[in-house]
Design a protein around this motif. Sequence first.
Motif, mmCIF file in Angstrom:
data_model
loop_
_atom_site.group_PDB
_atom_site.id
_atom_site.type_symbol
_atom_site.label_atom_id
_atom_site.label_comp_id
_atom_site.label_asym_id
_atom_site.label_seq_id
_atom_site.Cartn_x
_atom_site.Cartn_y
_atom_site.Cartn_z
ATOM 1 N N PRO A 434 0.832 -1.209 0.000
ATOM 2 C CA PRO A 434 0.000 0.000 0.000
ATOM 3 C C PRO A 434 0.859 1.248 0.000
ATOM 4 C CG PRO A 434 -0.839 -1.600 1.572
ATOM 5 C CD PRO A 434 0.486 -2.132 1.085
ATOM 6 N N ARG A 435 0.489 2.193 -0.816
ATOM 7 C CA ARG A 435 1.332 3.370 -0.966
ATOM 8 C C ARG A 435 1.270 4.268 0.262
ATOM 9 N NH1 ARG A 435 -2.091 7.538 -4.809
ATOM 10 N NH2 ARG A 435 -4.040 7.359 -3.689
ATOM 11 N N GLU A 436 2.317 5.019 0.474
ATOM 12 C CA GLU A 436 2.353 6.030 1.527
ATOM 13 C C GLU A 436 1.842 7.337 0.927
ATOM 14 O OE1 GLU A 436 5.609 8.262 4.431
ATOM 15 O OE2 GLU A 436 6.138 6.469 3.307
ATOM 16 N N LEU A 437 0.829 7.911 1.559
ATOM 17 C CA LEU A 437 0.201 9.107 1.007
ATOM 18 C C LEU A 437 1.154 10.291 1.049
ATOM 19 C CD1 LEU A 437 -3.410 8.913 2.497
ATOM 20 C CD2 LEU A 437 -2.630 8.234 0.237
ATOM 21 N N SER A 438 1.107 11.093 -0.002
ATOM 22 C CA SER A 438 1.901 12.309 -0.066
ATOM 23 C C SER A 438 1.189 13.302 -0.971
ATOM 24 C CB SER A 438 3.313 12.012 -0.613
ATOM 25 O OG SER A 438 3.227 11.486 -1.926
ATOM 26 N N GLY A 439 1.655 14.533 -0.978
ATOM 27 C CA GLY A 439 1.091 15.545 -1.858
ATOM 28 C C GLY A 439 -0.396 15.747 -1.665
ATOM 29 N N LEU A 440 -1.130 15.836 -2.764
ATOM 30 C CA LEU A 440 -2.564 16.083 -2.697
ATOM 31 C C LEU A 440 -3.339 14.886 -2.165
ATOM 32 C CD1 LEU A 440 -3.208 18.155 -5.936
ATOM 33 C CD2 LEU A 440 -2.931 18.967 -3.587
ATOM 34 N N ASP A 441 -2.802 13.674 -2.305
ATOM 35 C CA ASP A 441 -3.443 12.520 -1.687
ATOM 36 C C ASP A 441 -3.466 12.690 -0.171
ATOM 37 O OD1 ASP A 441 -3.869 11.335 -4.103
ATOM 38 O OD2 ASP A 441 -2.064 10.113 -4.045
ATOM 39 N N LEU A 442 -2.342 13.155 0.387
ATOM 40 C CA LEU A 442 -2.277 13.388 1.825
ATOM 41 C C LEU A 442 -3.182 14.557 2.210
ATOM 42 C CD1 LEU A 442 -1.074 12.685 4.546
ATOM 43 C CD2 LEU A 442 0.895 14.129 3.999
ATOM 44 N N ALA A 443 -3.251 15.576 1.352
ATOM 45 C CA ALA A 443 -4.137 16.706 1.623
ATOM 46 C C ALA A 443 -5.594 16.254 1.686
ATOM 47 C CB ALA A 443 -3.966 17.774 0.543
ATOM 48 N N GLU A 444 -5.988 15.341 0.781
ATOM 49 C CA GLU A 444 -7.341 14.789 0.817
ATOM 50 C C GLU A 444 -7.596 14.064 2.141
ATOM 51 O OE1 GLU A 444 -9.871 14.942 -1.171
ATOM 52 O OE2 GLU A 444 -9.199 15.429 -3.188
ATOM 53 N N ALA A 445 -6.599 13.293 2.578
ATOM 54 C CA ALA A 445 -6.745 12.562 3.832
ATOM 55 C C ALA A 445 -6.873 13.532 5.012
ATOM 56 C CB ALA A 445 -5.552 11.630 4.040
ATOM 57 N N LYS A 446 -6.071 14.586 5.020
ATOM 58 C CA LYS A 446 -6.162 15.587 6.087
ATOM 59 C C LYS A 446 -7.533 16.266 6.078
ATOM 60 C CE LYS A 446 -1.992 15.202 7.780
ATOM 61 N NZ LYS A 446 -1.772 14.725 9.187
ATOM 62 N N LEU A 447 -8.043 16.521 4.890
ATOM 63 C CA LEU A 447 -9.361 17.138 4.772
ATOM 64 C C LEU A 447 -10.425 16.223 5.362
ATOM 65 C CD1 LEU A 447 -10.605 19.741 3.460
ATOM 66 C CD2 LEU A 447 -11.103 18.322 1.471
ATOM 67 N N ALA A 448 -10.338 14.932 5.059
ATOM 68 C CA ALA A 448 -11.302 13.975 5.589
ATOM 69 C C ALA A 448 -11.217 13.857 7.104
ATOM 70 C CB ALA A 448 -11.080 12.613 4.939
ATOM 71 N N GLN A 449 -10.018 14.105 7.651
ATOM 72 C CA GLN A 449 -9.827 14.026 9.100
ATOM 73 C C GLN A 449 -10.213 15.323 9.814
ATOM 74 O OE1 GLN A 449 -5.672 13.040 9.324
ATOM 75 N NE2 GLN A 449 -5.957 11.018 8.383
#
Length: 596
Positions: A434-449
Amino acid sequence: MPCSLFRRFAFIFPATLIALSAFVALPTGAQGPASSSPQAERQSSSSQQVQEKAPSLVDPAGPTISLVPSESVFLMAAALNACGYDEGLAESAPVRKRVRDEINNVMAKSEDARAKRDKLCLYIAQHRLTGSERDISQYISLALYLSPPPALETTVELTEMPPDSTQVVEIVPLLRDFVQAVDLHGIWLAAHHTYDEETDRLHDPLSKMIVSTNLYLKMPATTYEGRRFVVVIEPQLSPKLVNARIYGTDYVVVVSPVNGTIPMNDVRHTYLHYIIEPLLYSRSNAIDRMQPILKEVKDAPLEFRYRSNTVALVVECLIKAIEARTMDTGIPDYKIPAGVERSDLPRYEHERQLTLQKMEAVRLAAVQHDMAQGFVLTQYFFDQLISFEKDPASLRDTIGEMVYGMDIQQQVHRARQTEFDKQADGDVLTRSKPRELSGLDLAEAKLAQGDFATASAMARTALADRSDTLDSVAQQARANFILARAAIATGHPDVAIDDFQKTIATSKDPRLLAWSHIYLGRMLDLDCKRDQALTEYQAALASRDGQQDTRLAAERGVKTAYAVKDHSCDEDADDSGAAPPAKPGPAPAANVQKPQ
């Protein structure tokens, strides 16, 4: 926009954040590409009493080594592109965009084609797993087992197919309908000459790789009768994606060529497996005595099969040693100039030796890296190959001596002295993690949190790092979409409107476009501008991103105006400027900076 609306608007974001969380695929424990090794297949067959059959494109009566296009892989890849698969688009061959344009032209004229596309894309969206190449690989695995259209059916029983392909086999009837609706077979016939041209351009480089590898190993290609090595070209996929698979005695690599080039090192790595594995699996009993080595690599960042199976570990170590011995070091060969005086020869010979030492240092550095990765027999085989290169005997004749002559205790001691890396390298035949989130993927995750400040900061960073490439423009649109949703959550609707409009102006992604229109429609409903809101909902439906949550949200907006508790357009019409604001919704997150 009334002040009370600022607070009411905060209701929009939490209600739909879950739906939009599908936009980023979070890590899961899903397995990577189904690139099974022979020992894994034997274990599988022993437990299930079923052996995977070779894909339909492998011709038992055909050549041992072949370079071919595949219509079934083309159809699947084109379908993935129609459903938003854009990875590597900017770097892809021109035929990829040409096929996409032809499909879009058909869909623009046919409601039936769009409807078939929507059903297909909905299925794909519902079967996203890791957000990595695993999502694409499972469809490529299935495509290898499909017959040509119009039948477009699986060519073997499901129990005889790789597990990852059977996980998405329900897409076949949807794919068949889509292929017929857009006449994808006709598009394939029109593009086939381009595929033939790419095949012709790759013929010589691939042949050169095969010949040079066989020459080094002193093993002619005709030795491998009854087994097949097939390279499938598919420009509709990302040039970075190499899909390598082993089916029993047949080896298949799917690559995307650009300007007559493919990741030849990855193809060669698979070809080395094709050559080496039969030599070592036939000596598995002798290799079993190397079991003590497995204890020493338990903390190495190796895939489980390397830490649990001695043959798999030995195979990979020998291949890596061969790659190190034959690698391009990046240092030009030193050639003694012609016509030099005999008295000057010692000086030139000294320069030549220095160059050879530099080359050897690069090779040894590669070996040490492989050792640190956990392939602890690489150094042993590297040393053995130095002697092998001076002997006229082939690897087939020498491999027994290499295996039987190994001092196991010496190699255990060497492994014990090795300091292992913390993270594994990628490998063309290794299951992806499983990939480690970075960039905008991580931003999406932060938004969801609910971490709106961090999500906004990361989105603005992405906007600052812009260029004119297609990928960069797509990233800018996604960054604006993140900023818009963060602005909703923090009570800044004017900022949100501006960012949604920027998203619509720059994005080609149907899901981004659809949800931007839905959000704008809801904001207009809350601002009592029903006619303008209907226009936005209808635009969302026209985007046709193929996902059920989008369609239901847009249809609901067309049917009924969006509303939140304690909000009424009739009441707003009667309010004066001095009237108290309506009861606010849930308070925005505290200490959140206003997006700039």
